[in-house]
Design a protein around this motif. Structure first.
Motif: not given
Length: 633
Positions: A25-31, A33, A261-262, A265
């Protein structure tokens, strides 16, 4: 396997695939796991925290949140200690949520954010619950005079209460039985007040034991992009399929650019969605092609036609088409072999020049997309088949948990919603209740362990659809000779004209939706002399048309009233719904009304983007009346 509950199956996956990812998942711009091992530790701590608060077996907790990582963890945690979740999306009106909380006798409520909690208790201050949980953030709701726990606080409480939370969780989860209630999913409210569907664990286990082999062969390490609301039974079973076999969930948003996008990526192998999203994808592709100029449009149309015909004859050759009567396989081979030889070079050239580019936008590793929550329009089905993108269309209802039928990955039959899962009993009956043979229309009844236990606290409505173990889907269907299922429409949606003709609106609406000028359409006409249509125009496409035809001086709000636009939609209706396209004369659209704004989720649409026909009929009663009073706008 001996697992009796979904949680027991999840625990097996945590043991076997500890280091594989389960959530991305994304939180702000970070991914971020999360592995199965990490997921288990968090889930166990949350379960211990719930237990420390006295939440025990059979206790109900309403979850008011959209799809997010905390939802799945909370679901497994609550279910593992025998609790029952009552899920709902954040677009649910507060009065409806209040009804669900009170009707289900939920003792706690989970809110996605503190802002939602504050707004709910401002609107409904006298709701009686023991306390609330907050998925997001560390701040508490300011106007809620009840015990409150953030997700991290609940986790810390569980860790403090149980020195070995994982062992505690495993012990509690082992007590679960297949007939234990897993959840109460309230219907989306397309007609009237929502009903609480009681789904036991056996419903989900029955499906999981049958779906991996021929239908959705998800494997350890596979990734699934999730964009649908988790309260819906279709998304829930999709996530159970993935997380009980070692796969990973990618949390996305149901917004076109975000989806693309997802896909690019994360390169998922699976993607579950609803027909309206696929319609949006198709219209987006068509728009991009149009902007590329006339030559690009001609190339696209040519190779789409070639691909469509190639796939048609390929399916005929393999016997993959709806058998409305017993087939002659020798004739199938004879009529399909030579067209395939002629079309093959053009098909593969088109695949190289056009369709491979489209597939790359899905990440390049997609095995199949799964479509549920309604029938795919035929033009969408044909296009994606031509493009080499596998859509596993499925069918089911909340009351069946939901999957009754789905297309087999290696046996694609176009024009149907797939084949029944093994061990499901079914029959198709006429109005008198007599079974009809394959190839004939009737009402679908099913009998299966996955069918709900009933509607919560509503024995009358339960008895109306469940008789002698048979569940009445209230769907009009045709079952083919090769056991595929074709949906015709809903019994309650059938329009009866004043002349006595019965009309199914969905095939007409699907045909009209193929027009680039139509975003949404609802056919009306109950007890009227002829059919009418409420149309939401595709305003962007309509604007381009207006500029091309010298209407750029007309204000946007007046454009839908312009005579030239009225003529355009008249032409679309005449050409689309006609005898040459297989429609009866009584199915012709005799009048229409162009609406000024799109249908809205929670008002005219359910969360899964189905039209709320009763609500639309009430909201636009004046506009519908005008169709039959001489106005043709």
């Amino acid at each position: 396997m001996n697992e009796k509950t979904v949680v027991q199956r999840y625990l097996t996956a945590c043991r076997d695939y500890a280091q594989l990812p389960i959530q991305i998942y994304r939180e702000k711009k970070a991914v971020f796991t999360v592995t199965y091992e990490e997921s288990l530790k968090t889930t166990a701590a949350i379960a211990a925290g719930l237990d420390a608060l006295g939440i025990g077996r059979g206790e109900k907790v309403t979850v008011y949140s959209d799809n997010r990582p905390e939802w799945l963890i909370f679901n497994f945690a609550l279910s593992g200690i025998g609790g029952v979740d009552v899920p709902r999306g954040t677009d649910t009106p507060f009065e409806e949520l209040r009804f669900i909380v009170e009707h289900s006798e939920s003792s706690w409520i989970v809110f996605e954010t503190k802002a939602l909690a504050e707004k709910f208790f401002t609107a409904c201050p006298d709701v009686s619950v023991k306390g609330i949980f907050l998925f997001s953030g560390e701040e508490k709701a300011e106007n809620v005079a009840l015990p409150q726990y953030t997700f991290s606080e609940l986790k810390e409480k569980g860790s403090a209460a149980q020195s070995d939370a994982v062992a505690f969780f495993q012990t509690e989860a082992a007590k679960g039985e297949s007939d234990d209630l897993a959840c109460i999913i309230y219907t989306s409210g397309t007609t009237g007040r929502p009903k609480g569907v009681l789904l036991p664990h056996r419903s989900f286990i029955f499906q999981l034991e049958r779906i991996y082999t021929d239908f959705i062969p998800c494997r350890p390490g596979h990734k699934d992009l999730c964009v649908l609301p988790i309260w819906h039974a279709f998304e829930r079973i999709c996530e159970y399929i993935v997380t009980t076999c070692g796969g990973a969930l990618i949390y996305g948003k149901p917004i076109g650019p975000a989806i693309l996008r997802d896909l690019a990526e994360f390169k998922p192998q699976w993607f579950g969605s609803v027909p309206r999203i696929w319609e949006g994808v198709y219209k987006g592709i068509s728009k991009a092609v149009k902007e590329g100029g006339v030559f690009k449009q001609l190339i696209f149309r040519f190779f789409t036609a070639v691909g469509t015909n190639f796939k048609y004859f390929h399916h005929v050759l393999r016997g993959e088409y709806p058998w409305m009567k017993r087939p002659n396989r020798f004739a199938d081979v004879l009529i399909s072999f030579f067209p395939l030889l002629i079309l093959a070079p053009f098909h593969y050239l088109g695949d190289l020049l056009v369709f491979s580019t489209i597939r790359k936008k899905l990440g390049g590793e997609m095995i199949a997309c799964v479509s549920g929550g309604g029938s795919l329009p035929a033009y969408i089905d044909r296009f994606f088949m031509a493009a080499g993108i596998t859509l596993l269309e499925g069918y089911g209802l909340t009351e069946t948990g939901p999957v009754l039928a789905v297309r087999k990955l290696n046996h694609q039959i176009p024009g149907v919603v797939g084949e029944f899962l093994p061990d499901i009993e079914y029959k198709v009956v006429d109005e008198a209740g007599n079974s009809v043979p394959p190839g004939q229309k009737g009402r679908l009844l099913v009998k299966s362990p996955q069918v709900m236990d009933g509607y919560y606290k509503d024995p009358e409505k339960t008895a109306a659809v469940l008789k002698d173990g048979w569940f009445d889907t209230e769907d009009l269907v045709i079952v083919t000779y090769n056991h595929a299922l074709k949906i015709i429409g809903r019994v309650k949606e059938t329009i009866v004209l004043s002349g006595g003709e019965n009309v199914e609106p969905e095939p007409i609406e699907n045909a009209l939706s193929a027009s680039p000028f139509i975003e949404t359409v609802m056919v009306v006409g109950q007890d009227r002399r002829y059919l009418g249509a409420l149309i939401v125009p595709a305003f962007e496409v309509l604007g381009d048309y207006a500029r091309e035809h010298g209407l750029n001086e007309v204000p946007a709000e007046d454009l839908i009233h312009a005579p030239e636009i009225e003529d355009l939609y008249n032409q679309i209706l005449r050409e689309t719904v006609s005898a040459s396209k297989g429609f009866r004369s009584c199915e012709n659209i005799g009048g229409f009304f162009l609406l000024e704004h799109p249908f809205r989720v929670g008002v005219e649409l359910t969360t899964t983007l189905k039209m709320k026909r009763n609500a639309i009929s009430e909201i636009y009663a004046e506009q519908i009346d005008s169709i039959y009073g001489g106005s043709r706008r």
